[in-house]
Scaffold this active site. Structure first.
Site, mmCIF file in Angstrom:
data_model
loop_
_atom_site.group_PDB
_atom_site.id
_atom_site.type_symbol
_atom_site.label_atom_id
_atom_site.label_comp_id
_atom_site.label_asym_id
_atom_site.label_seq_id
_atom_site.Cartn_x
_atom_site.Cartn_y
_atom_site.Cartn_z
ATOM 1 N N ASP A 18 14.386 67.737 26.581
ATOM 2 C CA ASP A 18 15.498 67.623 25.635
ATOM 3 C C ASP A 18 16.299 68.925 25.555
ATOM 4 O OD1 ASP A 18 17.037 66.209 23.821
ATOM 5 O OD2 ASP A 18 15.843 66.838 22.088
ATOM 6 N N ASN A 66 18.964 55.654 24.863
ATOM 7 C CA ASN A 66 20.060 56.479 25.393
ATOM 8 C C ASN A 66 21.234 55.646 25.912
ATOM 9 O OD1 ASN A 66 17.808 59.060 26.637
ATOM 10 N ND2 ASN A 66 18.986 59.035 24.753
#
Ligand code: IPE
Ligand code: IPE
Ligand code: MG
Length: 244
Positions: A18, A66
């Site tokens: 991330d 996502n």
């Protein structure tokens, strides 16, 4: 119970990669540049991991959630995945690394699906390390899918079905060390079942900045931890008094 592999280091490391977007935006760059730099961090990590004793490396590249991002970012990411799977194939073969995808494939662009299948076939005999790339992955969806198939209601049976839900031959492997870069302290629907006893490590570095030194530090951090699995741990075992 501490096994020999725990003393040596984590066998299965899973990483929530991330921070790509923030890496770019703090530099005034488009987010996709951060994703591109993230690919370099993937290369570094895959190269260094076998030397640290890692045998299975599961990398979270794209979550089922996502898809909710802007179309342009999603397309750019899909393109990056396709290019990565084609360009890395021979390098992985030479390094003895097996690569496979975990996650849904039916929503991926055909080119990414084809590149994934080709990479999986080409690297199938790699034995030094198994890299599992999680794309369009949701742990909850995987669990639901495993629960919907089969009737054998045992942990082992379920773990095998979870492996099968990813298209793997064996059981879904337990995670020893779960690392999340980027500073957030959450799992974001990654490997929920397999991380039941995982050691968790949240590091502030953004994924494009994550280097070999960070991975090495993470492995050393893991080695210092005492895993107990519900027992009192090895330190509490009574000393056996030897009498003659
Ligand atoms: C992780 O980086 C990569 C993907 C989710 C594809 P992010 O894109 O989430 O980066 P941040 O969290 O916005 O910085
Ligand atoms: C998790 O990161 C998914 C990947 C790293 C691929 P996100 O950036 O999507 O997670 P949230 O939205 O911050 O929970
Ligand atoms: Mg993020």
């Amino acid at each position: 119970m501490q096994s020999t592999s725990d003393l040596l280091g984590p066998t299965h490391v899973a990483i929530i990669m991330d921070g790509n977007g923030r890496w770019a935006t703090t530099r005034g760059l488009p987010r996709i540049i951060g994703h591109r730099r993230g690919v370099e961090a993937v290369r570094r990590t895959v190269k260094a991991a076998p030397g640290l004793g890692i045998r299975v490396l599961t990398l979270f590249a794209f979550s089922a959630d996502n898809w909710k991002r802007p179309g342009a970012e999603v397309s750019a990411l899909m393109q990056l995945f396709g290019v990565f799977l084609v360009s890395e194939r021979e390098r992985l073969v030479r390094a003895g690394v097996r690569l496979s995808l975990i996650g849904r494939r039916d929503r991926l662009p055909g080119s990414v699906r084809a590149a994934a299948t080709a990479a999986e076939h080409a690297t199938a005999s790699g034995v030094d390390m198994h890299v599992r790339l999680a794309i369009d992955y949701s742990a909850r969806d995987a669990i639901v899918s495993a629960a919907a198939h089969g009737v054998e209601a045992t942990r082992a049976g379920f773990t095998r079905r979870l492996g099968a839900a990813y298209g793997e031959a064996g059981e879904a492997p337990d995670v020893d060390l779960l690392i999340r870069t980027g500073g957030e302290r959450r799992l974001s629907d990654f490997l929920l079942w397999e991380s039941a006893y995982a050691e968790l490590l949240f590091v502030p570095q953004l994924w494009p900045d994550f280097g070999i030194a960070d991975l090495t530090r993470a492995v050393h951090d893991f080695r210092r931890r005492e895993r107990r699995f519900g027992t009192l741990g090895p330190a509490s075992r009574p000393l056996r008094v030897v009498t003659r």
